[in-house]
Write a protein that holds these residues in place. Structure first.
Motif, PDB file in Angstrom:
ATOM      1  N   GLU A   1       7.147  -3.037  -6.186  1.00  0.00           N
ATOM      2  CA  GLU A   1       5.805  -3.456  -5.780  1.00  0.00           C
ATOM      3  C   GLU A   1       5.788  -3.853  -4.313  1.00  0.00           C
ATOM      4  O   GLU A   1       4.837  -3.535  -3.585  1.00  0.00           O
ATOM      5  N   LEU A   2       6.824  -4.542  -3.862  1.00  0.00           N
ATOM      6  CA  LEU A   2       6.915  -4.938  -2.459  1.00  0.00           C
ATOM      7  C   LEU A   2       7.014  -3.709  -1.556  1.00  0.00           C
ATOM      8  O   LEU A   2       6.330  -3.628  -0.534  1.00  0.00           O
ATOM      9  N   GLU A   3       7.843  -2.745  -1.941  1.00  0.00           N
ATOM     10  CA  GLU A   3       7.984  -1.524  -1.141  1.00  0.00           C
ATOM     11  C   GLU A   3       6.660  -0.769  -1.072  1.00  0.00           C
ATOM     12  O   GLU A   3       6.300  -0.246  -0.016  1.00  0.00           O
TER      13      GLU A   3
ATOM     14  N   ARG B   1       4.503   0.038   2.291  1.00  0.00           N
ATOM     15  CA  ARG B   1       4.047   1.385   2.655  1.00  0.00           C
ATOM     16  C   ARG B   1       2.542   1.397   2.904  1.00  0.00           C
ATOM     17  O   ARG B   1       2.064   1.982   3.884  1.00  0.00           O
ATOM     18  N   GLU B   2       1.794   0.756   2.027  1.00  0.00           N
ATOM     19  CA  GLU B   2       0.339   0.701   2.187  1.00  0.00           C
ATOM     20  C   GLU B   2      -0.036  -0.002   3.490  1.00  0.00           C
ATOM     21  O   GLU B   2      -0.920   0.457   4.217  1.00  0.00           O
ATOM     22  N   THR B   3       0.636  -1.100   3.782  1.00  0.00           N
ATOM     23  CA  THR B   3       0.361  -1.840   5.015  1.00  0.00           C
ATOM     24  C   THR B   3       0.702  -0.991   6.236  1.00  0.00           C
ATOM     25  O   THR B   3      -0.080  -0.945   7.198  1.00  0.00           O
ATOM     26  N   ALA B   4       1.825  -0.310   6.210  1.00  0.00           N
ATOM     27  CA  ALA B   4       2.208   0.546   7.330  1.00  0.00           C
ATOM     28  C   ALA B   4       1.189   1.663   7.531  1.00  0.00           C
ATOM     29  O   ALA B   4       0.816   1.973   8.675  1.00  0.00           O
ATOM     30  N   ASN B   5       0.729   2.236   6.446  1.00  0.00           N
ATOM     31  CA  ASN B   5      -0.284   3.295   6.542  1.00  0.00           C
ATOM     32  C   ASN B   5      -1.599   2.752   7.101  1.00  0.00           C
ATOM     33  O   ASN B   5      -2.239   3.399   7.934  1.00  0.00           O
ATOM     34  N   GLN B   6      -1.995   1.584   6.642  1.00  0.00           N
ATOM     35  CA  GLN B   6      -3.231   0.975   7.141  1.00  0.00           C
ATOM     36  C   GLN B   6      -3.117   0.657   8.638  1.00  0.00           C
ATOM     37  O   GLN B   6      -4.065   0.877   9.394  1.00  0.00           O
TER      38      GLN B   6
END
Length: 78
Positions: free
Chosen positions: A38-40, A44-49
């Motif tokens: 879940e953390l990974e 990933r979502e944060t990096a994409n955003q």
């Protein structure tokens, strides 16, 4: 109750407790693995955003530069 019977009863109890503890360890490891996944995913979502926001800001900056050029009076070059 003889010492042998007492020792056997203690061994049986220890074996039962060991099984319970091993299951608790397995459950904890599975929960940790789930948290890691879940953390990974969140990373990933944060990096994409952040990448998307960076792109949008770059586009906006480029547009503002273009707009500034159109609004800036041209002076003859010597």
């Amino acid at each position: 109750m003889s010492d042998n019977a007492k020792n056997q009863a203690k061994l049986n109890e220890a074996n039962t407790n060991l099984g319970v503890l091993n299951q608790q360890i397995a459950d904890s490891e599975a929960a940790l693995k789930q948290c890691k996944n879940e953390l990974e995913e969140a990373q990933r979502e944060t990096a994409n955003q952040l990448a998307e926001e960076s792109f949008n800001l770059s586009e906006e900056l480029s547009n503002l530069k273009d707009e500034l050029e159109t609004l800036t009076p041209k002076t003859p070059e010597y």
